[in-house]
Design a protein around this motif. Sequence first.
Motif, short mmCIF file in Angstrom:
data_model
loop_
_atom_site.label_atom_id
_atom_site.label_comp_id
_atom_site.label_asym_id
_atom_site.label_seq_id
_atom_site.Cartn_x
_atom_site.Cartn_y
_atom_site.Cartn_z
N ARG A 169 0.91 -1.31 -0.05
CA ARG A 169 0.11 0.12 0.02
C ARG A 169 0.85 1.20 -0.10
O ARG A 169 2.02 1.11 0.54
CB ARG A 169 -0.88 -0.05 1.29
CG ARG A 169 -2.06 -0.99 1.47
CD ARG A 169 -2.50 -1.05 2.77
NE ARG A 169 -3.64 -1.91 3.36
CZ ARG A 169 -3.46 -3.25 3.42
NH1 ARG A 169 -2.21 -3.62 3.82
NH2 ARG A 169 -4.33 -3.89 3.79
N TRP A 226 -2.72 -2.46 -3.56
CA TRP A 226 -4.00 -1.82 -2.92
C TRP A 226 -4.24 -0.43 -3.79
O TRP A 226 -5.23 0.15 -3.47
CB TRP A 226 -3.87 -1.53 -1.67
CG TRP A 226 -4.15 -2.54 -0.60
CD1 TRP A 226 -3.29 -3.95 -0.76
CD2 TRP A 226 -5.30 -2.96 -0.07
NE1 TRP A 226 -4.09 -4.66 0.19
CE2 TRP A 226 -5.50 -4.38 0.53
CE3 TRP A 226 -6.54 -2.28 0.09
CZ2 TRP A 226 -6.19 -4.86 1.42
CZ3 TRP A 226 -7.70 -3.13 0.77
CH2 TRP A 226 -7.49 -4.48 1.55
N ASP A 227 -3.24 -0.05 -4.77
CA ASP A 227 -3.32 1.21 -5.38
C ASP A 227 -2.58 1.25 -6.60
O ASP A 227 -1.65 0.27 -6.82
CB ASP A 227 -3.01 2.35 -4.54
CG ASP A 227 -1.47 2.15 -3.88
OD1 ASP A 227 -0.42 2.40 -4.59
OD2 ASP A 227 -1.41 1.63 -2.61
N SER A 228 -2.58 1.98 -7.57
CA SER A 228 -2.03 2.02 -8.81
C SER A 228 -0.78 2.35 -8.56
O SER A 228 0.17 1.71 -9.45
CB SER A 228 -2.62 3.29 -9.74
OG SER A 228 -2.80 4.48 -9.08
N LEU A 231 0.82 -0.86 -8.02
CA LEU A 231 0.83 -1.83 -9.01
C LEU A 231 2.01 -1.50 -9.92
O LEU A 231 2.74 -2.32 -10.49
CB LEU A 231 -0.29 -1.54 -9.67
CG LEU A 231 -0.65 -2.27 -11.09
CD1 LEU A 231 -0.37 -3.92 -10.80
CD2 LEU A 231 -1.68 -2.05 -11.83
N VAL A 244 -6.23 -9.63 -6.07
CA VAL A 244 -6.86 -8.46 -5.75
C VAL A 244 -7.80 -8.95 -4.35
O VAL A 244 -8.54 -9.90 -4.27
CB VAL A 244 -8.00 -8.23 -6.99
CG1 VAL A 244 -8.79 -7.33 -6.52
CG2 VAL A 244 -6.99 -8.13 -8.22
N ASP A 248 -11.40 -4.62 -3.14
CA ASP A 248 -11.12 -3.88 -4.80
C ASP A 248 -12.02 -4.70 -5.70
O ASP A 248 -11.67 -4.42 -6.81
CB ASP A 248 -9.72 -4.07 -4.98
CG ASP A 248 -9.01 -2.48 -4.39
OD1 ASP A 248 -9.70 -1.63 -4.54
OD2 ASP A 248 -7.73 -2.67 -3.89
N ASN A 251 -13.77 -2.35 -7.67
CA ASN A 251 -13.06 -1.26 -8.15
C ASN A 251 -12.54 -1.70 -9.50
O ASN A 251 -11.37 -2.05 -9.70
CB ASN A 251 -11.68 -0.94 -7.36
CG ASN A 251 -10.72 0.23 -7.60
OD1 ASN A 251 -11.24 0.80 -8.66
ND2 ASN A 251 -10.02 0.40 -6.78
N LEU A 254 -8.97 -0.13 -10.81
CA LEU A 254 -7.96 -0.91 -10.62
C LEU A 254 -7.75 -2.08 -11.22
O LEU A 254 -6.61 -2.60 -11.78
CB LEU A 254 -7.68 -1.12 -9.25
CG LEU A 254 -6.47 -1.74 -8.57
CD1 LEU A 254 -5.21 -1.02 -8.85
CD2 LEU A 254 -6.75 -2.09 -7.01
N SER A 257 -6.57 -1.78 -14.65
CA SER A 257 -5.25 -1.67 -14.81
C SER A 257 -4.39 -2.96 -14.76
O SER A 257 -3.37 -3.21 -15.43
CB SER A 257 -4.56 -0.68 -13.70
OG SER A 257 -5.22 0.77 -13.98
N ILE A 258 -4.87 -3.88 -13.77
CA ILE A 258 -4.14 -5.10 -13.50
C ILE A 258 -4.36 -6.28 -14.77
O ILE A 258 -3.19 -6.72 -15.08
CB ILE A 258 -4.66 -5.73 -12.26
CG1 ILE A 258 -4.35 -5.00 -10.93
CG2 ILE A 258 -3.82 -6.98 -12.03
CD1 ILE A 258 -4.95 -5.46 -9.56
#
Length: 766
Positions: A169, A226-228, A231, A244, A248, A251, A254, A257-258
Amino acid sequence: MFIDRKLSSYLAFRDATVVETLRKIGEHKGRIVFVVDENRIVDGVVTNGDILQWLVKADTPDLGKPITEVANRNFRFAKESSSPEEVQAILEDVLFVPILNEQGQLVAVARRDYLRSGIQIGERRLGDGQPCYVIAEIGNNHNGDFDTAKRLVDAAVAAGVDCAKFQMRQMHQLYAGFESGVSHGENLGAEYTLDLLSRFQLSNDELFKIFDYCKSMGVEPLCTPWDSESLGLLEQYGMQAYKVASADFTNHGLLRSIAETGKTMICSTGMTSESEVDETIAFLQRCGAGFALLHCNSTYPAPLKDIHLRYISRLKSKGDFPVGYSGHERGIHASVAAVALGANLLERHLTLDRSMEGSDHKASLLPNELVEMVIGIREVEQSLGNDGSRNFSQGEMMNRVTLAKSLIINCSLKKGETICDEMVEVKSPGRGLQPMYRGQLVGRTAKRDLKAGDFFFASDIENEVVVRRKYQFPQPWGLPVRYHDANSMAAGTNPDLLEFHLSYKDMTLECDELLNDRYDCDLVVHSPELFQGDHTLDLCSLSESYRERSISELQRVIDLTNHLKSRFTRATRPLIITNVGGFSEREFLTPSEREGCYHRLLDSLSQLDTTGVEIIPQTMPPFPWHFGGQRFHNLFVEPEWIRRFCVQHGYRICFDTSHTMLACNHYGWSFFEATKSLAEHTAHFHIADAAGSGEEGLQIGCGEMDLPAFANLVSQLSPTASFIPEIWQGHENGGEGFWIALEKLETLFSKSSVCSPARQFSQRAA
């Protein structure tokens, strides 16, 4: 739809030949390759069908020609900027869609045939038919201490899990109003959680170091971003896949993005409604993500009544993706049950001390509990088997012969006379025709002379009768016999050898009274495995006294063999087949323990006086049925270890085809390659078919072996090695099972000397 960004298996460079491309398609079972130049710009597409059409059209096809002569340059593709809906539309017409960038370079492949077994993490595939992928969730249970994190990894490795998972995080990005680790105005639960997170995180650099430590210890590191920003950092590190968190699952920003990283995603579904689960599944499918879902109840710890493990089946019904379980309950039983219900993955939190500060510790397993859970999972997996037709196991076959009942005749009857109901009785043992066939037997005419107490067999109610005759093989062949049936088995046929299967009682019999004076053939002896007092031969035992007795018993077999060989006109140095030992009770030995067994074996063999005979160890299955129960076998199982032993120490082997086939099935090895590796070191073959990991000694053609390919290899690489048909209960009914096997083997070996180039190529590809 699945978008695959691991491209190596799809690529064939322009200078590759047709045969190289065909082999690549076969190796990866991908059915398609994309022909590219050195810059990965796609020049054409080649499928199995394209090559087949080219072969048919060419008068004299040259497999050495460049693949560019076969490639189809009129192919459909999608652009990197295409929407998931546009790619999906193309997939309605084709199975694979190359995705190209503006320069025409291949950047991904979208495919329609995405199945539960279609994703992987590192070298491990995930899905139905694969072992459950076990994740030890360390999370923040290290409480911010790097050494504690290492100890948790050590505990995970010791338990035999596949993966150790952490969390990353960036607090300043993740939590609104977060400053200096304190967030005012939140409710008590959120304030407590934020306080723990601010104090109990590893730094980014420490996480990267612990990932490296995982790899050095042989376990896959996994992390939840837990956030971009997290990542991005994990992508720079080279994380193989992503977890994940339930928080999330909705979400979608996110998740997208993954998904765009092309890595496998494992998503927990805790704290979500049914409609949210359905919407996120649809979203991930539109993104072309390779994903698995975990059923989860996000309560720490979760009450057993709230877990609802049956939801795993419902989740599986929602699409073609692996499904697992992320557990937060106390104990291990619910987690093991999840695997029995079909979970492909399983995640549990791990702690060193449940009294440590932090909510996750209370829902975590201690190291010893994790060990027990993994053992339970693997035992359940073994017990699940398959849902195919009911067949009895090797152990059941052995007990069936001993405990079941058969149809026997209570009087003498001549061939051609009618079998009447009052002549037939039901008695043990179960060597013959089962009682349920009485109605089919009564009223038939006898196919052979019968005397009181004789068993009826399947051939007595079948139309075709197989009888012994003289056989022709390109190499020496023989029959397995006992003292009491050697003369009758050899009569009317022409074996090159007789292989005596000795029991420990045979060692005490006056064999001179049971055998003919002379046999015009060679001699092979199969040493007993079990000796008086439940002593199973083990030349590798850690117990010196046990090993000494094994050496003494085998020396007795050698002495008896030298006594017997004077009766056999072709016997000069008889072979003695033996299972040398090296078995274990509860689990397979480690490589170093196996090395120790081989060293003790060599020492034991050096103490034997083998003048006049040759000891040949027998290849073994992973789970042999010794007297008293199933064992784990460790020696003469793996082809490379066997080959090395033969090369280094000058020994030859007895290659038992069904044993080695079972080993290949269990470990995923190629039986064809195993045969190539061992054939030149083989003095003698036991030939029988096999299936699965436990069905050995099957009749020729009744199992899974590619017997024509095997016969061809033996003819080429072991032309002087002898063989016998080693069919389970083949000696019953006057050797009926052996005569059936010899009929089939004669046909196989007669054809093996003529093998077309196409056949040879298909064997190599296999």
